[in-house]
Write a protein that holds these residues in place. Structure first.
Motif, PDB file in Angstrom:
ATOM      1  N   CYS A   1      39.533  31.342  35.986  1.00 39.46           N
ATOM      2  CA  CYS A   1      38.238  31.092  35.342  1.00 39.46           C
ATOM      3  C   CYS A   1      37.206  32.089  35.876  1.00 39.46           C
ATOM      4  CB  CYS A   1      37.790  29.652  35.551  1.00 39.46           C
ATOM      5  SG  CYS A   1      37.466  29.183  37.248  1.00 39.46           S
ATOM      6  N   HIS A   2      36.080  32.170  35.209  1.00 36.55           N
ATOM      7  CA  HIS A   2      35.042  33.130  35.569  1.00 36.55           C
ATOM      8  C   HIS A   2      34.422  32.780  36.918  1.00 36.55           C
ATOM      9  CE1 HIS A   2      31.578  35.759  35.243  1.00 36.55           C
ATOM     10  NE2 HIS A   2      32.200  36.354  34.232  1.00 36.55           N
ATOM     11  N   GLY A   3      34.300  33.750  37.783  1.00 36.30           N
ATOM     12  CA  GLY A   3      33.778  33.530  39.121  1.00 36.30           C
ATOM     13  C   GLY A   3      32.323  33.103  39.159  1.00 36.30           C
ATOM     14  N   ASP A   4      31.523  33.532  38.162  1.00 41.41           N
ATOM     15  CA  ASP A   4      30.108  33.151  38.149  1.00 41.41           C
ATOM     16  C   ASP A   4      29.952  31.631  38.048  1.00 41.41           C
ATOM     17  OD1 ASP A   4      29.323  35.757  38.405  1.00 41.41           O
ATOM     18  OD2 ASP A   4      28.836  36.028  36.278  1.00 41.41           O
ATOM     19  N   ILE A   5      30.837  30.985  37.281  1.00 42.78           N
ATOM     20  CA  ILE A   5      30.797  29.526  37.143  1.00 42.78           C
ATOM     21  C   ILE A   5      31.042  28.883  38.505  1.00 42.78           C
ATOM     22  CG2 ILE A   5      31.992  27.529  36.136  1.00 42.78           C
ATOM     23  CD1 ILE A   5      32.647  29.385  33.721  1.00 42.78           C
ATOM     24  N   PHE A   6      32.009  29.401  39.217  1.00 43.33           N
ATOM     25  CA  PHE A   6      32.363  28.861  40.523  1.00 43.33           C
ATOM     26  C   PHE A   6      31.207  29.048  41.506  1.00 43.33           C
ATOM     27  CE2 PHE A   6      34.507  28.286  44.466  1.00 43.33           C
ATOM     28  CZ  PHE A   6      35.525  27.394  44.177  1.00 43.33           C
ATOM     29  N   HIS A   7      30.631  30.235  41.545  1.00 45.97           N
ATOM     30  CA  HIS A   7      29.510  30.495  42.461  1.00 45.97           C
ATOM     31  C   HIS A   7      28.316  29.592  42.133  1.00 45.97           C
ATOM     32  CE1 HIS A   7      26.644  32.478  45.003  1.00 45.97           C
ATOM     33  NE2 HIS A   7      25.869  32.719  43.960  1.00 45.97           N
ATOM     34  N   GLU A   8      28.023  29.445  40.850  1.00 40.80           N
ATOM     35  CA  GLU A   8      26.896  28.611  40.443  1.00 40.80           C
ATOM     36  C   GLU A   8      27.073  27.161  40.905  1.00 40.80           C
ATOM     37  OE1 GLU A   8      24.271  27.747  36.456  1.00 40.80           O
ATOM     38  OE2 GLU A   8      26.440  27.967  36.215  1.00 40.80           O
ATOM     39  N   LEU A   9      28.302  26.667  40.849  1.00 43.55           N
ATOM     40  CA  LEU A   9      28.565  25.297  41.305  1.00 43.55           C
ATOM     41  C   LEU A   9      28.139  25.110  42.758  1.00 43.55           C
ATOM     42  CD1 LEU A   9      32.013  24.195  39.856  1.00 43.55           C
ATOM     43  CD2 LEU A   9      29.849  22.972  39.673  1.00 43.55           C
ATOM     44  N   PHE A  10      28.574  26.002  43.634  1.00 45.53           N
ATOM     45  CA  PHE A  10      28.289  25.818  45.057  1.00 45.53           C
ATOM     46  C   PHE A  10      26.909  26.306  45.464  1.00 45.53           C
ATOM     47  CE2 PHE A  10      32.780  25.065  45.000  1.00 45.53           C
ATOM     48  CZ  PHE A  10      32.892  23.995  45.862  1.00 45.53           C
ATOM     49  N   SER A  11      26.324  27.240  44.724  1.00 40.57           N
ATOM     50  CA  SER A  11      25.004  27.736  45.106  1.00 40.57           C
ATOM     51  C   SER A  11      23.877  26.847  44.601  1.00 40.57           C
ATOM     52  CB  SER A  11      24.805  29.168  44.606  1.00 40.57           C
ATOM     53  OG  SER A  11      24.772  29.214  43.194  1.00 40.57           O
ATOM     54  N   SER A  12      23.976  26.368  43.357  1.00 40.05           N
ATOM     55  CA  SER A  12      22.840  25.627  42.810  1.00 40.05           C
ATOM     56  C   SER A  12      23.178  24.278  42.177  1.00 40.05           C
ATOM     57  CB  SER A  12      22.105  26.492  41.779  1.00 40.05           C
ATOM     58  OG  SER A  12      22.967  26.841  40.718  1.00 40.05           O
ATOM     59  N   LYS A  13      24.466  23.984  41.981  1.00 40.51           N
ATOM     60  CA  LYS A  13      24.840  22.720  41.359  1.00 40.51           C
ATOM     61  C   LYS A  13      25.979  22.010  42.105  1.00 40.51           C
ATOM     62  CE  LYS A  13      23.514  24.322  36.785  1.00 40.51           C
ATOM     63  NZ  LYS A  13      23.946  24.614  35.429  1.00 40.51           N
ATOM     64  N   PRO A  14      25.916  21.925  43.425  1.00 40.72           N
ATOM     65  CA  PRO A  14      27.024  21.300  44.145  1.00 40.72           C
ATOM     66  C   PRO A  14      27.228  19.829  43.771  1.00 40.72           C
ATOM     67  CG  PRO A  14      25.175  21.643  45.612  1.00 40.72           C
ATOM     68  CD  PRO A  14      24.847  22.334  44.326  1.00 40.72           C
ATOM     69  N   HIS A  15      26.171  19.180  43.281  1.00 39.19           N
ATOM     70  CA  HIS A  15      26.287  17.776  42.874  1.00 39.19           C
ATOM     71  C   HIS A  15      27.205  17.617  41.663  1.00 39.19           C
ATOM     72  CE1 HIS A  15      22.879  19.693  40.944  1.00 39.19           C
ATOM     73  NE2 HIS A  15      22.864  18.760  40.007  1.00 39.19           N
ATOM     74  N   HIS A  16      27.525  18.688  40.964  1.00 39.61           N
ATOM     75  CA  HIS A  16      28.449  18.627  39.836  1.00 39.61           C
ATOM     76  C   HIS A  16      29.913  18.650  40.287  1.00 39.61           C
ATOM     77  CE1 HIS A  16      25.543  19.916  36.424  1.00 39.61           C
ATOM     78  NE2 HIS A  16      24.874  19.362  37.419  1.00 39.61           N
ATOM     79  N   VAL A  17      30.167  19.092  41.515  1.00 37.11           N
ATOM     80  CA  VAL A  17      31.540  19.182  42.013  1.00 37.11           C
ATOM     81  C   VAL A  17      32.204  17.799  42.030  1.00 37.11           C
ATOM     82  CG1 VAL A  17      33.015  19.874  43.945  1.00 37.11           C
ATOM     83  CG2 VAL A  17      31.035  21.265  43.333  1.00 37.11           C
ATOM     84  N   SER A  18      31.451  16.768  42.349  1.00 36.80           N
ATOM     85  CA  SER A  18      32.035  15.420  42.399  1.00 36.80           C
ATOM     86  C   SER A  18      32.466  14.937  41.017  1.00 36.80           C
ATOM     87  CB  SER A  18      31.067  14.424  43.036  1.00 36.80           C
ATOM     88  OG  SER A  18      29.880  14.325  42.276  1.00 36.80           O
ATOM     89  N   ASN A  19      31.870  15.468  39.951  1.00 35.52           N
ATOM     90  CA  ASN A  19      32.309  15.122  38.596  1.00 35.52           C
ATOM     91  C   ASN A  19      33.629  15.796  38.251  1.00 35.52           C
ATOM     92  OD1 ASN A  19      29.915  13.672  38.186  1.00 35.52           O
ATOM     93  ND2 ASN A  19      28.866  15.473  37.395  1.00 35.52           N
ATOM     94  N   ILE A  20      33.889  16.930  38.857  1.00 35.67           N
ATOM     95  CA  ILE A  20      35.085  17.717  38.565  1.00 35.67           C
ATOM     96  C   ILE A  20      36.267  17.251  39.407  1.00 35.67           C
ATOM     97  CG2 ILE A  20      36.062  20.055  38.684  1.00 35.67           C
ATOM     98  CD1 ILE A  20      33.175  21.071  38.118  1.00 35.67           C
ATOM     99  N   THR A  21      36.026  16.866  40.628  1.00 38.00           N
ATOM    100  CA  THR A  21      37.094  16.472  41.545  1.00 38.00           C
ATOM    101  C   THR A  21      36.746  15.166  42.259  1.00 38.00           C
ATOM    102  OG1 THR A  21      38.467  17.255  43.374  1.00 38.00           O
ATOM    103  CG2 THR A  21      36.200  18.080  43.310  1.00 38.00           C
ATOM    104  N   PRO A  22      36.597  14.071  41.473  1.00 38.65           N
ATOM    105  CA  PRO A  22      36.114  12.806  42.048  1.00 38.65           C
ATOM    106  C   PRO A  22      37.053  12.155  43.055  1.00 38.65           C
ATOM    107  CG  PRO A  22      36.841  12.477  39.789  1.00 38.65           C
ATOM    108  CD  PRO A  22      36.872  13.961  40.043  1.00 38.65           C
ATOM    109  N   SER A  23      38.326  12.493  43.043  1.00 39.65           N
ATOM    110  CA  SER A  23      39.229  11.898  44.026  1.00 39.65           C
ATOM    111  C   SER A  23      39.042  12.518  45.409  1.00 39.65           C
ATOM    112  CB  SER A  23      40.686  12.056  43.579  1.00 39.65           C
ATOM    113  OG  SER A  23      41.046  13.424  43.560  1.00 39.65           O
TER     114      SER A  23
END
Length: 151
Positions: A15-37
């Protein structure tokens, strides 16, 4: 003084790296929606998402155990797609005097890599190295990749 060390791993992603960087730089609260376990929540305790100096609180499960971590966002480098978090409270500090996690997106020719680095100082020489945390980071990377590939 305990043993100081650094572990690094690079994970190639499709997948595109910009999406990954954006998750951890400015939207880390979205990570729990992607990997809730694995990650159950991420909240700001001071500052705001996407800003160095902010303090973020994580709820996660590591090796079947519910854990917490309070992290200081030490740096967000947009040019180099790097985020640096220093653990200031939480379960990891039971075993380590210091613990810093760095995540960086590295563009390569036809692929992108996510580099995870863990800088640590163990409290006791006989204690474990943070390989289980590194495995956790790789699993989260794969979950994020799979989520974005199916979207």
């Amino acid at each position: 003084m305990g043993i100081k060390g650094k572990l690094e791993v690079e994970v190639d992603i499709k997948c595109h790296g910009d999406i990954f960087h954006e998750l951890f730089s400015s939207k880390p609260h979205h990570v729990s929606n992607i990997t809730p376990s694995k990650i159950h929540g991420c909240d700001v305790h001071h500052g705001e998402f996407g800003k160095p100096g902010s303090i973020i609180f994580w709820n996660y499960t590591l090796d079947g155990k519910k854990c917490v971590a309070k992290e200081l966002v030490e740096a967000i480098d947009e040019k180099n797609k790097l985020v640096r978090f220093k653990i200031i409270e939480g379960d990891l500090l039971n075993e380590f005097n210091s613990f810093t996690i760095i995540v960086q997106v590295i563009p390569k020719d036809q692929i992108t890599a996510v580099m995870w680095a863990i800088e640590f100082e163990k409290k006791h020489d006989e204690g474990h190295y943070p390989t289980r945390v590194m495995d956790f980071c790789v699993e989260v990377t794969r979950d994020i990749e799979a989520h974005h590939l199916k979207a």
